[in-house]
Write an enzyme that holds these catalytic residues in place. Structure first.
Site, mmCIF file in Angstrom:
data_model
loop_
_atom_site.group_PDB
_atom_site.id
_atom_site.type_symbol
_atom_site.label_atom_id
_atom_site.label_comp_id
_atom_site.label_asym_id
_atom_site.label_seq_id
_atom_site.Cartn_x
_atom_site.Cartn_y
_atom_site.Cartn_z
ATOM 1 N N HIS A 119 45.654 94.528 54.964
ATOM 2 C CA HIS A 119 44.333 94.894 55.514
ATOM 3 C C HIS A 119 44.059 96.349 55.117
ATOM 4 O O HIS A 119 45.006 97.131 54.931
ATOM 5 C CB HIS A 119 44.424 94.768 57.036
ATOM 6 N N CYS B 86 38.124 92.821 55.190
ATOM 7 C CA CYS B 86 38.803 94.126 55.087
ATOM 8 C C CYS B 86 40.093 94.015 54.299
ATOM 9 O O CYS B 86 41.108 94.649 54.639
ATOM 10 C CB CYS B 86 39.087 94.731 56.461
ATOM 11 N N ASP C 254 52.692 96.086 60.175
ATOM 12 C CA ASP C 254 51.373 95.861 60.768
ATOM 13 C C ASP C 254 51.417 94.499 61.443
ATOM 14 O O ASP C 254 51.381 93.460 60.779
ATOM 15 C CB ASP C 254 50.314 95.909 59.659
ATOM 16 N N LYS D 114 43.115 91.733 69.757
ATOM 17 C CA LYS D 114 43.412 90.497 69.014
ATOM 18 C C LYS D 114 44.367 89.601 69.791
ATOM 19 O O LYS D 114 44.606 88.465 69.423
ATOM 20 C CB LYS D 114 44.000 90.830 67.652
ATOM 21 N N GLN E 192 48.096 90.687 63.421
ATOM 22 C CA GLN E 192 47.837 89.240 63.454
ATOM 23 C C GLN E 192 49.066 88.447 63.863
ATOM 24 O O GLN E 192 49.029 87.211 63.850
ATOM 25 C CB GLN E 192 47.365 88.760 62.068
#
Ligand code: PMP
Length: 407
Positions: A124, A365, A201, A227, A204
């Site tokens: 991302h 993104c 990261d 999220k 998600q």
């Protein structure tokens, strides 16, 4: 899927029970932001109705309660990702701020001209731009682990890309554009063998399956509250204490200091050193409520639901004529990026919207991913714990409508 009842779960999310455009809402955009259960909404309201005050410095009862709620939320996050110590949990605005924090503290301290920062082709922008900015500030060089046509990382390229100049590996746990789950534990093992720290990261990931930062072994792990069914404006940077302790502060201001004179400032200990100013107190309270909600369902049950739904949706979408799924990793999270004939994704999204179906269209993104697949954009349906096979069926019906319009 013992104990996981998607009907009961749906009932916990008030926003889902409405009509839009004269149709029942079908929400398939949870990778952009997830909806909030009533328990999270109630926790935020309760905080403002009963406990709100500024934290840490107050001697009065409300400040005590607010501090307890805020520091209690830190402990809840620690438990959720199995960090060793609640002090390893830093509250930030979200994944983006967490990565910027590491780039500007760890990065500014340890990365110089000619040093290398290793990322992957499926990041991302939040895990690209802060590193590009650091490269521009320091003269460091950005290196990229390539991806293959399935959307998986090319692992045989990794060892050669980890050199004696590599100062950090920054890698996504799950690609928001493709759904690819990356082998973070294996990558961390290989990086650590060469003395390279690892930032993950997890934006998600935490919403779809259990995450144990000690088991992964990573040095930093970043994620966003919104999220994972919590509020916007709050997120987490986990850092191993031995990594955080030597780092300089990120922003300056109140709460991050021990003492200030006009000549000299001494900084507070971790985690407060990295939390300048009044934090998002209600956000932290809401995030803790979201975690308790997920823990009550059980992350293993959530993961099983997501995987069953992903399998159902993959099959259902493949039955739509002219539909091509972009990203077919063998280990995948509940994200479906696709192209429908040569119809522009924006048109697909607009027609689906008329049917009450929310998906996302665009580059998500993640422009380098789009560049690799040589497409300007995709349509993306992303599934969460409140989605059902009926939602997927509605999407398929909607896509047939799109095809009719463009026939
Ligand atoms: N990384 C990934 C993989 C994401 O999906 C997102 C959000 N789309 C981010 C980082 C950035 O998260 P936020 O906007 O909450 O900071």
């Amino acid at each position: 899927m013992s104990g996981f009842d998607v009907r009961k779960v749906r009932a916990d999310f008030p926003i889902l029970h409405q009509e839009v455009r004269g149709r029942p809402l079908v929400y398939l955009d949870s990778a952009a932001t997830a909806q909030k259960p009533q328990a999270v909404i109630d926790a935020i309201v309760r905080f403002y109705q009963h406990d709100n005050a500024n934290v840490h410095r107050g001697v009065h009862v409300l400040s005590e309660r607010a501090t307890e709620a805020y520091e209690g939320a830190r402990e809840t996050v620690r438990r959720f990702i199995n960090a060793r110590d609640a002090k390893e949990i830093i509250f930030v605005r979200g994944t983006t701020e967490a990565i910027n924090l590491v780039a500007q503290t760890y990065g500014r301290k340890h990365i110089g001209a000619g040093d290398e920062i290793l990322i992957t082709h499926i990041e991302h922008h939040a895990n690209i731009v802060p590193w590009r900015m650091l490269c521009e500030q320091t003269g460091a060089v950005l290196k990229v682990i390539p991806v293959d046509e399935r959307g998986e990382l090319q692992l045989d390229a990794v060892d050669a890309l980890m050199t004696e100049r590599t100062r950090i590996l920054a890698v996504t746990h799950v690609s928001n554009a493709l759904g690819t789950v990356t082998p973070v534990k294996e990558l961390t093992r290989r990086a650590h063998a060469k003395g390279i720290p690892v930032l993950v990261d997890g934006a998600q990931a935490v919403t779809h399956f259990p995450v144990d930062v000690q088991d992964l072994g990573c040095d930093f792990y970043a994620f966003s509250g919104h999220k994972m069914f919590g509020p916007t404006g709050i997120g987490v940077l986990y850092g191993r204490m031995e990594r955080l302790e030597p780092l300089p502060p990120y922003q300056g201001g109140g709460d991050m200091i021990l003492s200030v004179t006009m000549e000299k400032v001494t900084y507070n200990r971790v985690p407060h050193r990295f939390e300048a100013g009044t934090p998002d107190l209600a956000g932290a309270v809401g995030l803790a409520a979201a975690i308790r909600y997920l823990e009550a369902l059980g992350m293993d049950a959530v993961a099983a639901h997501d995987q069953q739904l992903l399998a159902y949706a993959t099959k259902a979408l493949e039955s739509v004529p002219g539909l091509r799924i972009i990203g077919q990793a063998r280990e995948k999270s509940a994200v479906l990026s696709f192209l429908l004939d040569d119809i522009h994704p924006h048109d697909v999204g607009t027609i689906l919207d008329r049917e009450g179906i929310c998906i996302r269209t665009g580059h998500h993104c993640a422009q380098p991913v789009m560049q690799y697949f040589k497409v300007p954009a995709t349509s993306r349906a992303s599934l969460a714990l409140y989605n059902t096979t009926e939602d997927v069926d509605a999407l398929v019906r909607g896509l047939h409508k799109v095809l009719e319009v463009f026939k």
